[in-house]
Design a protein around this motif. Structure first.
Motif, PDB file in Angstrom:
ATOM      1  N   GLY A  98       0.894  -1.474   0.226  1.00  0.00           N
ATOM      2  CA  GLY A  98       0.004   0.018   0.127  1.00  0.00           C
ATOM      3  C   GLY A  98       1.029   1.306   0.110  1.00  0.00           C
ATOM      4  O   GLY A  98       0.337   2.259  -0.194  1.00  0.00           O
ATOM      5  N   ASP A  99       2.226   1.092   0.235  1.00  0.00           N
ATOM      6  CA  ASP A  99       3.017   2.398   0.260  1.00  0.00           C
ATOM      7  C   ASP A  99       3.081   2.993  -0.986  1.00  0.00           C
ATOM      8  O   ASP A  99       3.041   2.191  -2.170  1.00  0.00           O
ATOM      9  CB  ASP A  99       4.353   2.044   0.521  1.00  0.00           C
ATOM     10  CG  ASP A  99       4.563   2.024   2.189  1.00  0.00           C
ATOM     11  OD1 ASP A  99       3.602   2.253   2.821  1.00  0.00           O
ATOM     12  OD2 ASP A  99       5.852   1.589   2.374  1.00  0.00           O
ATOM     13  N   GLY A 100       3.001   4.171  -1.272  1.00  0.00           N
ATOM     14  CA  GLY A 100       3.023   4.821  -2.458  1.00  0.00           C
ATOM     15  C   GLY A 100       4.669   5.340  -2.937  1.00  0.00           C
ATOM     16  O   GLY A 100       5.426   5.261  -1.931  1.00  0.00           O
ATOM     17  N   ILE A 101       5.203   4.931  -4.062  1.00  0.00           N
ATOM     18  CA  ILE A 101       6.622   5.438  -4.498  1.00  0.00           C
ATOM     19  C   ILE A 101       6.480   6.097  -5.754  1.00  0.00           C
ATOM     20  O   ILE A 101       5.850   6.230  -6.247  1.00  0.00           O
ATOM     21  CB  ILE A 101       7.414   4.008  -4.547  1.00  0.00           C
ATOM     22  CG1 ILE A 101       6.808   3.270  -5.580  1.00  0.00           C
ATOM     23  CG2 ILE A 101       7.598   3.311  -3.310  1.00  0.00           C
ATOM     24  CD1 ILE A 101       7.793   2.153  -6.087  1.00  0.00           C
ATOM     25  N   VAL A 102       7.740   7.151  -5.549  1.00  0.00           N
ATOM     26  CA  VAL A 102       7.858   7.816  -6.828  1.00  0.00           C
ATOM     27  C   VAL A 102       8.982   7.408  -7.466  1.00  0.00           C
ATOM     28  O   VAL A 102      10.107   7.137  -6.706  1.00  0.00           O
ATOM     29  CB  VAL A 102       8.087   9.417  -6.383  1.00  0.00           C
ATOM     30  CG1 VAL A 102       8.378  10.365  -7.574  1.00  0.00           C
ATOM     31  CG2 VAL A 102       6.946   9.886  -5.861  1.00  0.00           C
ATOM     32  N   VAL A 103       9.083   7.101  -8.842  1.00  0.00           N
ATOM     33  CA  VAL A 103      10.224   6.609  -9.347  1.00  0.00           C
ATOM     34  C   VAL A 103      10.805   7.576 -10.445  1.00  0.00           C
ATOM     35  O   VAL A 103      10.002   8.193 -11.407  1.00  0.00           O
ATOM     36  CB  VAL A 103       9.795   5.150 -10.480  1.00  0.00           C
ATOM     37  CG1 VAL A 103      10.739   4.836 -11.123  1.00  0.00           C
ATOM     38  CG2 VAL A 103       9.108   4.096  -9.179  1.00  0.00           C
ATOM     39  N   ASN A 104      12.010   7.570 -10.512  1.00  0.00           N
ATOM     40  CA  ASN A 104      12.734   8.680 -11.393  1.00  0.00           C
ATOM     41  C   ASN A 104      12.988   7.754 -12.826  1.00  0.00           C
ATOM     42  O   ASN A 104      13.658   6.811 -12.607  1.00  0.00           O
ATOM     43  CB  ASN A 104      14.019   8.981 -10.761  1.00  0.00           C
ATOM     44  CG  ASN A 104      15.078   9.643 -11.517  1.00  0.00           C
ATOM     45  OD1 ASN A 104      14.812   9.956 -12.694  1.00  0.00           O
ATOM     46  ND2 ASN A 104      16.383  10.076 -11.233  1.00  0.00           N
ATOM     47  N   LYS A 105      12.256   8.362 -13.835  1.00  0.00           N
ATOM     48  CA  LYS A 105      12.461   7.605 -14.895  1.00  0.00           C
ATOM     49  C   LYS A 105      13.740   7.882 -15.953  1.00  0.00           C
ATOM     50  O   LYS A 105      13.935   7.437 -16.854  1.00  0.00           O
ATOM     51  CB  LYS A 105      11.416   8.018 -15.993  1.00  0.00           C
ATOM     52  CG  LYS A 105       9.985   7.694 -15.200  1.00  0.00           C
ATOM     53  CD  LYS A 105       8.677   7.896 -15.838  1.00  0.00           C
ATOM     54  CE  LYS A 105       8.450   7.276 -17.224  1.00  0.00           C
ATOM     55  NZ  LYS A 105       7.128   7.486 -17.624  1.00  0.00           N
ATOM     56  N   ILE A 106      14.572   8.693 -15.631  1.00  0.00           N
ATOM     57  CA  ILE A 106      15.681   9.202 -16.215  1.00  0.00           C
ATOM     58  C   ILE A 106      17.016   8.670 -15.759  1.00  0.00           C
ATOM     59  O   ILE A 106      18.182   9.269 -16.047  1.00  0.00           O
ATOM     60  CB  ILE A 106      15.626  10.773 -16.646  1.00  0.00           C
ATOM     61  CG1 ILE A 106      15.796  11.549 -15.268  1.00  0.00           C
ATOM     62  CG2 ILE A 106      14.405  11.201 -17.285  1.00  0.00           C
ATOM     63  CD1 ILE A 106      16.060  13.001 -15.360  1.00  0.00           C
ATOM     64  N   ALA A 107      16.881   7.823 -14.652  1.00  0.00           N
ATOM     65  CA  ALA A 107      18.183   7.570 -14.005  1.00  0.00           C
ATOM     66  C   ALA A 107      18.881   6.655 -14.995  1.00  0.00           C
ATOM     67  O   ALA A 107      18.386   5.727 -15.614  1.00  0.00           O
ATOM     68  CB  ALA A 107      18.172   6.827 -12.660  1.00  0.00           C
ATOM     69  N   GLY A 108      20.200   6.762 -15.255  1.00  0.00           N
ATOM     70  CA  GLY A 108      20.956   5.870 -15.886  1.00  0.00           C
ATOM     71  C   GLY A 108      21.597   4.800 -15.351  1.00  0.00           C
ATOM     72  O   GLY A 108      21.749   4.738 -14.150  1.00  0.00           O
TER      73      GLY A 108
END
Length: 79
Positions: A43-53
């Protein structure tokens, strides 16, 4: 490190998240599963960085990916 949290800091953070989401630089997910406990709970929300190399990852980082022909994303910690 101690950060002074006030309504302006929170508003700035929310505006930044909204902007990055609008620019398709981040995505939001809800985590559902026990394998990342105690760091992430179902149920935790996470934010994902889509531009990490690939060269930016290090041990302990949490990554999110979707293999071909999968309908959902997989979340793992780099060990």
């Amino acid at each position: 490190m101690l950060i002074n949290v006030n309504k302006y800091n929170v508003q700035f953070a929310l505006n930044l998240l909204f902007f990055l989401k609008k620019m398709k630089r981040i995505s939001e997910f809800n985590y559902n599963g026990p394998s990342m406990s105690p760091v992430l709970k179902p149920g935790d929300g996470i934010v994902v960085n889509k531009i990490a190399g690939l060269d930016t990852f290090k041990v302990g980082d949490i990554i999110c990916f979707r293999p071909e022909n999968f309908e959902y994303f997989i979340i793992h910690r780099i060990i």
